[in-house]
Design a protein around this motif. Sequence first.
Motif, PDB file in Angstrom:
ATOM      1  N   ALA A 199       0.840  -1.231  -0.221  1.00 43.89           N
ATOM      2  CA  ALA A 199       0.088  -0.117   0.079  1.00 43.89           C
ATOM      3  C   ALA A 199       0.855   1.274  -0.038  1.00 43.89           C
ATOM      4  CB  ALA A 199      -0.987  -0.064   1.238  1.00 43.89           C
ATOM      5  N   ARG A 200       1.948   1.049   0.827  1.00 43.97           N
ATOM      6  CA  ARG A 200       2.838   2.493   0.813  1.00 43.97           C
ATOM      7  C   ARG A 200       3.579   2.621  -0.450  1.00 43.97           C
ATOM      8  NH1 ARG A 200       6.584   0.557   5.298  1.00 43.97           N
ATOM      9  NH2 ARG A 200       8.034   2.292   4.514  1.00 43.97           N
ATOM     10  N   ALA A 201       3.770   1.363  -1.069  1.00 49.93           N
ATOM     11  CA  ALA A 201       4.677   1.331  -2.459  1.00 49.93           C
ATOM     12  C   ALA A 201       3.834   2.054  -3.504  1.00 49.93           C
ATOM     13  CB  ALA A 201       5.171   0.267  -2.779  1.00 49.93           C
ATOM     14  N   SER A 202       2.473   1.479  -3.377  1.00 48.54           N
ATOM     15  CA  SER A 202       1.324   2.178  -4.331  1.00 48.54           C
ATOM     16  C   SER A 202       1.186   3.756  -4.264  1.00 48.54           C
ATOM     17  CB  SER A 202       0.131   1.404  -3.999  1.00 48.54           C
ATOM     18  OG  SER A 202       0.201   0.098  -4.601  1.00 48.54           O
ATOM     19  N   ALA A 203       1.266   4.001  -3.080  1.00 51.19           N
ATOM     20  CA  ALA A 203       0.973   5.489  -2.924  1.00 51.19           C
ATOM     21  C   ALA A 203       2.220   6.340  -3.231  1.00 51.19           C
ATOM     22  CB  ALA A 203       0.538   5.799  -1.224  1.00 51.19           C
ATOM     23  N   LEU A 204       3.557   5.915  -2.970  1.00 52.06           N
ATOM     24  CA  LEU A 204       4.400   6.638  -3.447  1.00 52.06           C
ATOM     25  C   LEU A 204       4.729   6.684  -5.026  1.00 52.06           C
ATOM     26  CD1 LEU A 204       6.846   5.298  -0.578  1.00 52.06           C
ATOM     27  CD2 LEU A 204       6.345   7.867  -0.673  1.00 52.06           C
ATOM     28  N   LEU A 205       4.230   5.424  -5.564  1.00 51.54           N
ATOM     29  CA  LEU A 205       4.635   5.322  -7.272  1.00 51.54           C
ATOM     30  C   LEU A 205       3.301   6.014  -7.958  1.00 51.54           C
ATOM     31  CD1 LEU A 205       5.833   1.756  -7.148  1.00 51.54           C
ATOM     32  CD2 LEU A 205       7.256   3.811  -7.531  1.00 51.54           C
ATOM     33  N   GLY A 206       2.236   6.275  -7.035  1.00 52.96           N
ATOM     34  CA  GLY A 206       1.025   6.475  -7.995  1.00 52.96           C
ATOM     35  C   GLY A 206       0.815   5.610  -8.923  1.00 52.96           C
ATOM     36  N   ALA A 207       0.793   4.397  -8.506  1.00 50.26           N
ATOM     37  CA  ALA A 207       0.247   3.246  -9.331  1.00 50.26           C
ATOM     38  C   ALA A 207      -0.053   2.174  -8.471  1.00 50.26           C
ATOM     39  CB  ALA A 207       1.456   2.504  -9.850  1.00 50.26           C
ATOM     40  N   ASP A 208      -1.577   1.850  -8.710  1.00 45.42           N
ATOM     41  CA  ASP A 208      -2.354   0.858  -7.999  1.00 45.42           C
ATOM     42  C   ASP A 208      -1.857  -0.222  -8.558  1.00 45.42           C
ATOM     43  OD1 ASP A 208      -4.154  -0.541  -6.520  1.00 45.42           O
ATOM     44  OD2 ASP A 208      -6.155   0.326  -7.674  1.00 45.42           O
ATOM     45  N   LEU A 209      -1.527  -1.116  -7.614  1.00 42.06           N
ATOM     46  CA  LEU A 209      -0.844  -2.793  -7.570  1.00 42.06           C
ATOM     47  C   LEU A 209      -2.097  -3.909  -7.609  1.00 42.06           C
ATOM     48  CD1 LEU A 209       2.393  -2.425  -5.476  1.00 42.06           C
ATOM     49  CD2 LEU A 209       2.230  -2.808  -8.047  1.00 42.06           C
TER      50      LEU A 209
END
Length: 229
Positions: A199-209
């Motif tokens: 969830a943190r990675a998705s938020a930082l990348l702006g990409a919904d995993l």
Amino acid sequence: MSQSRLSGQAADDVAARHGVPLEPGYCVLHLAIGPDGVSPVEVRRRLHTAQAELDRHAGEPVMTWFGPEGGHALLPLRLPPTNDRLPRHLAEADVSVHIGLSVAERREDVAAAAGQATRIAEVARAAGRPEGLYELSDVLLDYHLSAPGASGAELAGLLDVLDPSLLETLEAYFAADFDRRATARALNVHPNTVDNRLARASALLGADLRASHGILLVGAALTTRRLAG
């Protein structure tokens, strides 16, 4: 038998000097035999073993050009197709190798096929694929992403906002084919920790995993970063 170069001198001159009749076309192999810090004696042993195995596979002397970390071999198209036996026999002889294969239907295509075979082997090794024989279709996505042009650096740089734990989690998540529990086992953490990190990675990348576009984007970024590294 050693061929001085795959390009440069006329192929007919090289073949005549070695008493080898040229074929209409060839399977061109690139054998990536990394020295891995071993002694020159061991490197020579590996190359000698590779030459002997190629000759045995073909049932005749095979034209090769080998350097310290491997090189090229030309197998006439009239021979039976190369398969997993060649890398398996080399592995049994303690010669670890990634083999790239490209087909030159005409003699004049050998140089281009050699370049493609080299890149196939290098891509397979850089992408962490197991040792073995690879054709273009086996590494097509990685091959494409290994030379993505001006966008490559930006694509790989997409992940620079992540700290090492998040990057490690993404690598493990994709390697586990999006199985969060398998990812947790690989990282020795609780599955909830995996969920939180994703969830943190998705938020930082702006990409919904959880969406196909986010998965494709992050997967391409991971592959490009791995190949560039």
